[in-house]
Motif scaffolding. Structure first.
Motif, PDB file in Angstrom:
ATOM      1  N   GLY A 199       1.003  -1.103   0.016  1.00 35.29           N
ATOM      2  CA  GLY A 199       0.149  -0.072  -0.231  1.00 35.29           C
ATOM      3  C   GLY A 199       0.497   1.262   0.312  1.00 35.29           C
ATOM      4  N   ASN A 200       0.227   2.279   0.749  1.00 35.44           N
ATOM      5  CA  ASN A 200       1.026   3.538   0.652  1.00 35.44           C
ATOM      6  C   ASN A 200       1.675   3.508   1.501  1.00 35.44           C
ATOM      7  OD1 ASN A 200       1.520   6.393   1.019  1.00 35.44           O
ATOM      8  ND2 ASN A 200      -0.388   6.994  -0.471  1.00 35.44           N
ATOM      9  N   PRO A 201       2.708   3.730   1.552  1.00 30.98           N
ATOM     10  CA  PRO A 201       4.021   3.890   2.724  1.00 30.98           C
ATOM     11  C   PRO A 201       3.923   5.068   3.289  1.00 30.98           C
ATOM     12  CG  PRO A 201       4.641   4.518   0.911  1.00 30.98           C
ATOM     13  CD  PRO A 201       3.460   4.115   0.188  1.00 30.98           C
ATOM     14  N   MET A 202       2.931   6.569   2.806  1.00 29.12           N
ATOM     15  CA  MET A 202       2.827   6.920   4.082  1.00 29.12           C
ATOM     16  C   MET A 202       1.839   6.947   4.874  1.00 29.12           C
ATOM     17  SD  MET A 202       2.091  11.353   3.291  1.00 29.12           S
ATOM     18  CE  MET A 202       0.043  10.770   3.133  1.00 29.12           C
ATOM     19  N   LEU A 203       1.009   6.781   4.499  1.00 28.94           N
ATOM     20  CA  LEU A 203      -0.060   6.202   4.933  1.00 28.94           C
ATOM     21  C   LEU A 203      -0.173   4.954   6.492  1.00 28.94           C
ATOM     22  CD1 LEU A 203      -3.249   6.411   6.375  1.00 28.94           C
ATOM     23  CD2 LEU A 203      -3.787   5.184   4.603  1.00 28.94           C
ATOM     24  N   ARG A 204       1.257   3.944   5.654  1.00 28.99           N
ATOM     25  CA  ARG A 204       1.278   3.174   6.544  1.00 28.99           C
ATOM     26  C   ARG A 204       2.508   3.677   7.575  1.00 28.99           C
ATOM     27  NH1 ARG A 204       2.710  -0.189   2.547  1.00 28.99           N
ATOM     28  NH2 ARG A 204       4.501   0.365   2.470  1.00 28.99           N
ATOM     29  N   GLY A 205       3.389   4.474   7.778  1.00 28.97           N
ATOM     30  CA  GLY A 205       4.221   4.884   7.932  1.00 28.97           C
ATOM     31  C   GLY A 205       3.532   5.950   9.657  1.00 28.97           C
ATOM     32  N   LEU A 206       1.953   7.038   8.962  1.00 23.84           N
ATOM     33  CA  LEU A 206       1.840   7.573  10.019  1.00 23.84           C
ATOM     34  C   LEU A 206       0.740   6.884  11.151  1.00 23.84           C
ATOM     35  CD1 LEU A 206       0.177  10.248   7.232  1.00 23.84           C
ATOM     36  CD2 LEU A 206       1.750  10.841   9.731  1.00 23.84           C
ATOM     37  N   LEU A 207       0.191   5.286  10.415  1.00 20.10           N
ATOM     38  CA  LEU A 207      -0.738   4.583  11.375  1.00 20.10           C
ATOM     39  C   LEU A 207       0.357   3.824  12.238  1.00 20.10           C
ATOM     40  CD1 LEU A 207      -2.471   2.619   9.006  1.00 20.10           C
ATOM     41  CD2 LEU A 207      -3.461   4.071  10.519  1.00 20.10           C
ATOM     42  N   VAL A 208       1.877   3.737  12.155  1.00 22.03           N
ATOM     43  CA  VAL A 208       2.298   3.224  12.540  1.00 22.03           C
ATOM     44  C   VAL A 208       2.937   4.358  14.007  1.00 22.03           C
ATOM     45  CG1 VAL A 208       5.152   2.685  13.627  1.00 22.03           C
ATOM     46  CG2 VAL A 208       3.913   1.514  10.927  1.00 22.03           C
ATOM     47  N   GLU A 209       2.886   6.068  13.505  1.00 28.05           N
ATOM     48  CA  GLU A 209       2.954   6.824  14.426  1.00 28.05           C
ATOM     49  C   GLU A 209       2.369   6.536  15.066  1.00 28.05           C
ATOM     50  OE1 GLU A 209       6.307   8.010  15.118  1.00 28.05           O
ATOM     51  OE2 GLU A 209       7.509   6.849  13.953  1.00 28.05           O
ATOM     52  N   ALA A 210       0.637   6.762  14.859  1.00 29.48           N
ATOM     53  CA  ALA A 210      -0.437   7.121  15.593  1.00 29.48           C
ATOM     54  C   ALA A 210      -0.101   6.120  16.311  1.00 29.48           C
ATOM     55  CB  ALA A 210      -1.244   7.065  14.522  1.00 29.48           C
ATOM     56  N   GLY A 211       0.013   4.303  15.808  1.00 32.44           N
ATOM     57  CA  GLY A 211      -0.006   3.505  16.938  1.00 32.44           C
ATOM     58  C   GLY A 211       0.781   3.454  18.458  1.00 32.44           C
ATOM     59  N   HIS A 212       1.667   4.158  17.651  1.00 35.21           N
ATOM     60  CA  HIS A 212       3.028   4.058  19.299  1.00 35.21           C
ATOM     61  C   HIS A 212       2.297   4.877  19.577  1.00 35.21           C
ATOM     62  CE1 HIS A 212       6.204   3.989  21.233  1.00 35.21           C
ATOM     63  NE2 HIS A 212       6.511   4.916  20.800  1.00 35.21           N
ATOM     64  N   THR A 213       1.598   6.527  19.850  1.00 37.86           N
ATOM     65  CA  THR A 213       0.900   7.437  20.179  1.00 37.86           C
ATOM     66  C   THR A 213      -0.505   6.990  21.266  1.00 37.86           C
ATOM     67  OG1 THR A 213       1.629   8.717  19.118  1.00 37.86           O
ATOM     68  CG2 THR A 213      -0.267   9.174  20.432  1.00 37.86           C
ATOM     69  N   ALA A 214      -1.348   5.775  20.084  1.00 40.48           N
ATOM     70  CA  ALA A 214      -2.414   5.346  21.224  1.00 40.48           C
ATOM     71  C   ALA A 214      -2.408   4.164  22.362  1.00 40.48           C
ATOM     72  CB  ALA A 214      -3.407   4.572  19.931  1.00 40.48           C
ATOM     73  N   ALA A 215      -0.836   3.235  22.096  1.00 43.19           N
ATOM     74  CA  ALA A 215      -0.446   2.007  22.481  1.00 43.19           C
ATOM     75  C   ALA A 215      -0.097   2.463  23.806  1.00 43.19           C
ATOM     76  CB  ALA A 215       0.360   1.533  22.054  1.00 43.19           C
ATOM     77  N   ARG A 216       0.341   4.831  24.068  1.00 44.97           N
ATOM     78  CA  ARG A 216       0.702   5.049  25.887  1.00 44.97           C
ATOM     79  C   ARG A 216      -0.958   4.896  25.882  1.00 44.97           C
ATOM     80  NH1 ARG A 216       3.303   9.917  25.057  1.00 44.97           N
ATOM     81  NH2 ARG A 216       2.958   9.859  23.112  1.00 44.97           N
ATOM     82  N   LEU A 217      -2.239   5.495  25.112  1.00 51.14           N
ATOM     83  CA  LEU A 217      -3.179   6.099  26.135  1.00 51.14           C
ATOM     84  C   LEU A 217      -4.658   5.081  25.689  1.00 51.14           C
ATOM     85  CD1 LEU A 217      -3.129   9.491  23.910  1.00 51.14           C
ATOM     86  CD2 LEU A 217      -2.343   9.152  25.560  1.00 51.14           C
ATOM     87  N   ASP A 218      -4.161   4.681  25.148  1.00 51.81           N
ATOM     88  CA  ASP A 218      -5.728   3.050  25.072  1.00 51.81           C
ATOM     89  C   ASP A 218      -5.040   1.615  26.564  1.00 51.81           C
ATOM     90  OD1 ASP A 218      -7.530   1.201  24.846  1.00 51.81           O
ATOM     91  OD2 ASP A 218      -7.828   2.262  22.862  1.00 51.81           O
ATOM     92  N   PRO A 219      -5.626   1.972  27.527  1.00 50.47           N
ATOM     93  CA  PRO A 219      -5.060   0.348  27.900  1.00 50.47           C
ATOM     94  C   PRO A 219      -5.000  -0.323  27.016  1.00 50.47           C
ATOM     95  CG  PRO A 219      -7.232   1.044  29.324  1.00 50.47           C
ATOM     96  CD  PRO A 219      -6.665   2.992  27.331  1.00 50.47           C
TER      97      PRO A 219
END
Length: 125
Positions: free
Chosen positions: A48-68
């Motif tokens: 797929g789109n590498p930019m969107l994949r990268g954004l999802l990985v970054e968002a996932g890193h943040t979400a893993a800190r905030l969502d139990p």
């Protein structure tokens, strides 16, 4: 920013019958090497789109800190498979959640409390 990129790159989510097809479109599904009844899963396909994949990985890193729930999944996977595999797995979960949010016109709090979710209530009010 991730949500905007997701909507612009993916387009109407109704064109995907299942979230599995969306994950494949984004390249977050594992590649498969099968022979004579043996199935071996490899790294992600990156189709797929590498930019969107990268954004999802970054968002996932943040979400893993905030969502139990995501934090628990991330920690379990990090110990078992390593940090980079865990980050991609959380990115995949976020992509699936975004798919269902757009598909059913729900916000995040409604989605995580929806029947069929793995937990009854994830978002503190």
């Amino acid at each position: 920013m991730t949500s905007l990129a997701f909507v612009l790159i993916v387009g109407p989510v109704n064109r995907f019958e299942r979230s599995k097809q969306l994950v494949s479109y984004l390249g977050l599904n594992p590649s498969e090497h099968s022979s004579s009844g043996k199935q071996k899963l490899g790294s992600i396909s990156k189709q797929g789109n590498p930019m969107l994949r990268g954004l999802l990985v970054e968002a996932g890193h943040t979400a893993a800190r905030l969502d139990p729930e995501l934090r628990q999944d991330y920690q379990r996977l990090r110990l078992r498979r390593g940090g980079s595999v865990a980050k991609v797995a959380i990115a995949r979960k976020l992509a699936v959640r975004m798919y269902w949010m757009l598909r059913r016109q729900l916000n995040y709090a409604q989605l995580v409390r929806m029947p069929g979710s793995s937990r009854a209530s994830l978002v503190q009010q």
